[in-house]
Design a protein around this motif. Structure first.
Motif, PDB file in Angstrom:
ATOM      1  N   LEU A 202       0.831  -1.203   0.000  1.00 49.34           N
ATOM      2  CA  LEU A 202       0.000   0.000   0.000  1.00 49.34           C
ATOM      3  C   LEU A 202       0.867   1.256   0.000  1.00 49.34           C
ATOM      4  CD1 LEU A 202      -2.703  -0.748   2.712  1.00 49.34           C
ATOM      5  CD2 LEU A 202      -3.056  -0.659   0.257  1.00 49.34           C
ATOM      6  N   HIS A 203       0.537   2.209  -0.872  1.00 48.31           N
ATOM      7  CA  HIS A 203       1.116   3.546  -0.848  1.00 48.31           C
ATOM      8  C   HIS A 203      -0.054   4.514  -0.933  1.00 48.31           C
ATOM      9  CE1 HIS A 203       5.222   2.089  -1.806  1.00 48.31           C
ATOM     10  NE2 HIS A 203       4.608   1.219  -2.590  1.00 48.31           N
ATOM     11  N   SER A 204       0.219   5.806  -0.875  1.00 50.37           N
ATOM     12  CA  SER A 204      -0.857   6.769  -1.064  1.00 50.37           C
ATOM     13  C   SER A 204      -0.302   7.993  -1.780  1.00 50.37           C
ATOM     14  CB  SER A 204      -1.460   7.155   0.284  1.00 50.37           C
ATOM     15  OG  SER A 204      -2.476   8.111   0.093  1.00 50.37           O
ATOM     16  N   GLN A 237       3.730  13.947  -0.752  1.00 51.71           N
ATOM     17  CA  GLN A 237       4.500  12.797  -0.284  1.00 51.71           C
ATOM     18  C   GLN A 237       3.625  11.554  -0.246  1.00 51.71           C
ATOM     19  OE1 GLN A 237       5.647  15.005   3.264  1.00 51.71           O
ATOM     20  NE2 GLN A 237       7.737  14.315   2.953  1.00 51.71           N
ATOM     21  N   CYS A 238       4.282  10.410  -0.240  1.00 54.74           N
ATOM     22  CA  CYS A 238       3.551   9.166  -0.038  1.00 54.74           C
ATOM     23  C   CYS A 238       2.919   9.246   1.347  1.00 54.74           C
ATOM     24  CB  CYS A 238       4.488   7.973  -0.124  1.00 54.74           C
ATOM     25  SG  CYS A 238       3.675   6.417   0.260  1.00 54.74           S
ATOM     26  N   SER A 239       1.641   8.899   1.455  1.00 54.65           N
ATOM     27  CA  SER A 239       0.944   9.105   2.721  1.00 54.65           C
ATOM     28  C   SER A 239       0.379   7.820   3.313  1.00 54.65           C
ATOM     29  CB  SER A 239      -0.172  10.129   2.531  1.00 54.65           C
ATOM     30  OG  SER A 239       0.400  11.355   2.146  1.00 54.65           O
ATOM     31  N   GLU A 240       0.991   6.719   2.976  1.00 53.20           N
ATOM     32  CA  GLU A 240       0.596   5.453   3.596  1.00 53.20           C
ATOM     33  C   GLU A 240       1.882   4.709   3.904  1.00 53.20           C
ATOM     34  OE1 GLU A 240      -2.881   4.156   3.955  1.00 53.20           O
ATOM     35  OE2 GLU A 240      -1.627   3.001   5.341  1.00 53.20           O
ATOM     36  N   ILE A 241       2.107   4.454   5.180  1.00 59.60           N
ATOM     37  CA  ILE A 241       3.385   3.862   5.584  1.00 59.60           C
ATOM     38  C   ILE A 241       3.643   2.580   4.772  1.00 59.60           C
ATOM     39  CG2 ILE A 241       2.372   2.679   7.608  1.00 59.60           C
ATOM     40  CD1 ILE A 241       5.693   4.299   7.995  1.00 59.60           C
ATOM     41  N   CYS A 242       4.792   2.547   4.069  1.00 57.34           N
ATOM     42  CA  CYS A 242       5.000   1.479   3.090  1.00 57.34           C
ATOM     43  C   CYS A 242       6.353   0.811   3.228  1.00 57.34           C
ATOM     44  CB  CYS A 242       4.837   2.041   1.680  1.00 57.34           C
ATOM     45  SG  CYS A 242       5.946   3.410   1.339  1.00 57.34           S
ATOM     46  N   GLY A 243       7.048   1.082   4.337  1.00 60.59           N
ATOM     47  CA  GLY A 243       8.344   0.434   4.533  1.00 60.59           C
ATOM     48  C   GLY A 243       9.409   1.435   4.928  1.00 60.59           C
ATOM     49  N   ASN A 245      11.754   3.175   3.477  1.00 59.85           N
ATOM     50  CA  ASN A 245      11.993   4.432   2.769  1.00 59.85           C
ATOM     51  C   ASN A 245      10.696   5.177   2.420  1.00 59.85           C
ATOM     52  OD1 ASN A 245      14.716   4.194   2.940  1.00 59.85           O
ATOM     53  ND2 ASN A 245      14.945   3.213   0.940  1.00 59.85           N
ATOM     54  N   HIS A 246       9.674   4.947   3.202  1.00 59.26           N
ATOM     55  CA  HIS A 246       8.381   5.608   2.993  1.00 59.26           C
ATOM     56  C   HIS A 246       8.527   7.130   2.934  1.00 59.26           C
ATOM     57  CE1 HIS A 246       4.356   7.013   3.682  1.00 59.26           C
ATOM     58  NE2 HIS A 246       4.640   7.417   4.897  1.00 59.26           N
ATOM     59  N   ALA A 247       9.418   7.673   3.772  1.00 63.99           N
ATOM     60  CA  ALA A 247       9.574   9.129   3.837  1.00 63.99           C
ATOM     61  C   ALA A 247      10.369   9.666   2.654  1.00 63.99           C
ATOM     62  CB  ALA A 247      10.268   9.510   5.136  1.00 63.99           C
ATOM     63  N   PHE A 248      10.879   8.770   1.810  1.00 64.54           N
ATOM     64  CA  PHE A 248      11.780   9.215   0.744  1.00 64.54           C
ATOM     65  C   PHE A 248      11.225   8.920  -0.638  1.00 64.54           C
ATOM     66  CE2 PHE A 248      14.280   7.837   4.520  1.00 64.54           C
ATOM     67  CZ  PHE A 248      14.539   9.114   5.005  1.00 64.54           C
ATOM     68  N   MET A 249       9.923   8.984  -0.782  1.00 66.88           N
ATOM     69  CA  MET A 249       9.322   8.841  -2.118  1.00 66.88           C
ATOM     70  C   MET A 249       8.309   9.974  -2.351  1.00 66.88           C
ATOM     71  SD  MET A 249       7.078   5.322  -1.561  1.00 66.88           S
ATOM     72  CE  MET A 249       6.070   5.590  -3.009  1.00 66.88           C
ATOM     73  N   PRO A 250       8.836  11.224  -2.455  1.00 68.20           N
ATOM     74  CA  PRO A 250       7.939  12.366  -2.614  1.00 68.20           C
ATOM     75  C   PRO A 250       7.291  12.417  -3.994  1.00 68.20           C
ATOM     76  CG  PRO A 250      10.206  13.090  -2.771  1.00 68.20           C
ATOM     77  CD  PRO A 250      10.249  11.631  -2.462  1.00 68.20           C
TER      78      PRO A 250
HETATM   79 CU   LIG Z   1       4.795   5.265   1.661  1.00 69.70          CU
END
Ligand SMILES: [Cu+2]
Length: 270
Positions: A202-204, A237-243, A245-250
Motif C-alpha cells: 500500500l502507498h498513497s 509525499q507518499c501518505s501510507e506507511i509502506c516500509g 523508505n516511505h519518507a523518501f518517495m515524494p
Molecule cells: Cu509510503
C-alpha cells in the motif's frame, strides 16, 4: 566599508551568485510545506478550495461550542463551589433543558453534515471526458508515471520513474526530501484523470495544495479527477506507511501551460 581589490569578486562570479539567488527565490516560491506550518497550503484546485471552505465553516461551530462549554464549566465550578453552595442541589430531571440540549446539537450536526456530504460527493465526482489520463504506480520506494494516451504501440509509451533527489545531490533552492528527478508534468486548467495503483504494498498518492490523497492498492485501480487551476510546482509525499523508505518517495507535480505541456510531451516521446 571600502572595497579592496583583494576582497572583490570577479564579475562573472558575482553574476553567477546573483543568478543563483534569483533562482533560489524563484524556486522557493512553490507549493510545498513550510517549517512550523499550522494552516493549509494555498489551494490550487477547486477540491482544495472546497476543503478549506468546509474547514472554516466547521471552525465557526467549533469556536461557538468551545466558548459555550467553557462558560458552562467555569460557571458551574464557580457557583457550585462547596464554600458558596455547601448543600448539594437535588435536581434530577428537567424536561425543557433536556429537549433543548437534544435539539440544538442535532441542528448543529446538520449544519456541519450538509456541506460535508456535498463536498464528499463532489470530490467523488468523475469527469467523464478528461483531457488526459495518467497512471501513478507506487513502488518501494518511488513512483512510476505512465501517460498511456500517447502510446502508439505496446512498446512505445511515455513512462518514467520518479525518484527523490538525495540530500548530497541537491542544488541551491531545491527542497530537501521533496525534490524528485522526474516530475509529473500536467497541463494547467485541464481536467485530468489519474489512475493510482501499486506494484507491491500500500502507498498513497497525496498532494496537499491540490486537495488530493488517493490510496495506491496493489491489484486495484483507484481513480481521481484533478483540475490544477494555476501553473506551478506542487509538492506532496507518499501518505501510507509502506516500509523503510516511505519518507523518501515524494511527489512533484508540475503544471504547465497547454503549449509548454505539448512541447514537453513532444520532447519525451520515444
Ligand atoms: Cu509510503
Amino acid at each position: 566599508m571600502g572595497s579592496s581589490p583583494s576582497s572583490s569578486i570577479p564579475l562573472d562570479e558575482t553574476a553567477n551568485e546573483v543568478f543563483k539567488i534569483t533562482e533560489y527565490l524563484f524556486l522557493t516560491i512553490c507549493d510545498a510545506a513550510e517549517p512550523w506550518q499550522l494552516g493549509f497550503q494555498d489551494a490550487a484546485s477547486p477540491m482544495m478550495q472546497g476543503i478549506m471552505d468546509l474547514h472554516h465553516d466547521i471552525f465557526f461551530f467549533l469556536i461557538l461550542i468551545l466558548v459555550f462549554v467553557l462558560w458552562i464549566l467555569v460557571g458551574a465550578l464557580w457557583h457550585f463551589h462547596y464554600k458558596k453552595n455547601p448543600i448539594p442541589q437535588r435536581i434530577v430531571h428537567g424536561t425543557t433543558i433536556e429537549i433543548l440540549w437534544t435539539i440544538f446539537p442535532s441542528l448543529i450536526l446538520m449544519f456541519i453534515a450538509i456541506p460535508s456530504f456535498a463536498l464528499l460527493y463532489a470530490m467523488d465526482e468523475v469527469v467523464v471526458d478528461p483531457a488526459i489520463t495518467m497512471k501513478a504506480i507506487g513502488h518501494q520506494w518511488y513512483w512510476t508515471y505512465e501517460y498511456s494516451d500517447y502510446n502508439s504501440s505496446d512498446e512505445e509509451s511515455l513512462t518514467f520513474d520518479s525518484y527523490m533527489i538525495p540530500e548530497d545531490d541537491l542544488e541551491l533552492g531545491q527542497l530537501r526530501l521533496l525534490e524528485v528527478d522526474n516530475r509529473l508534468v500536467v497541463p494547467a486548467n485541464s481536467h485530468l484523470r489519474l489512475l493510482v495503483t501499486s506494484a507491491d504494498v500500500l502507498h498513497s498518492w497525496a498532494v496537499p495544495s491540490l486537495g488530493v490523497k488517493c490510496d495506491a492498492v496493489p491489484g486495484r485501480l483507484n481513480q481521481i479527477s484533478i483540475l490544477v487551476q494555476r501553473e506551478g510546482v506542487y509538492y506532496g509525499q507518499c501518505s501510507e506507511i509502506c516500509g523503510t523508505n516511505h519518507a523518501f518517495m515524494p511527489i512533484v507535480v508540475e503544471a504547465l501551460s497547454l503549449k509548454d505541456y505539448c512541447d514537453w510531451v513532444d520532447s519525451h516521446q520515444f
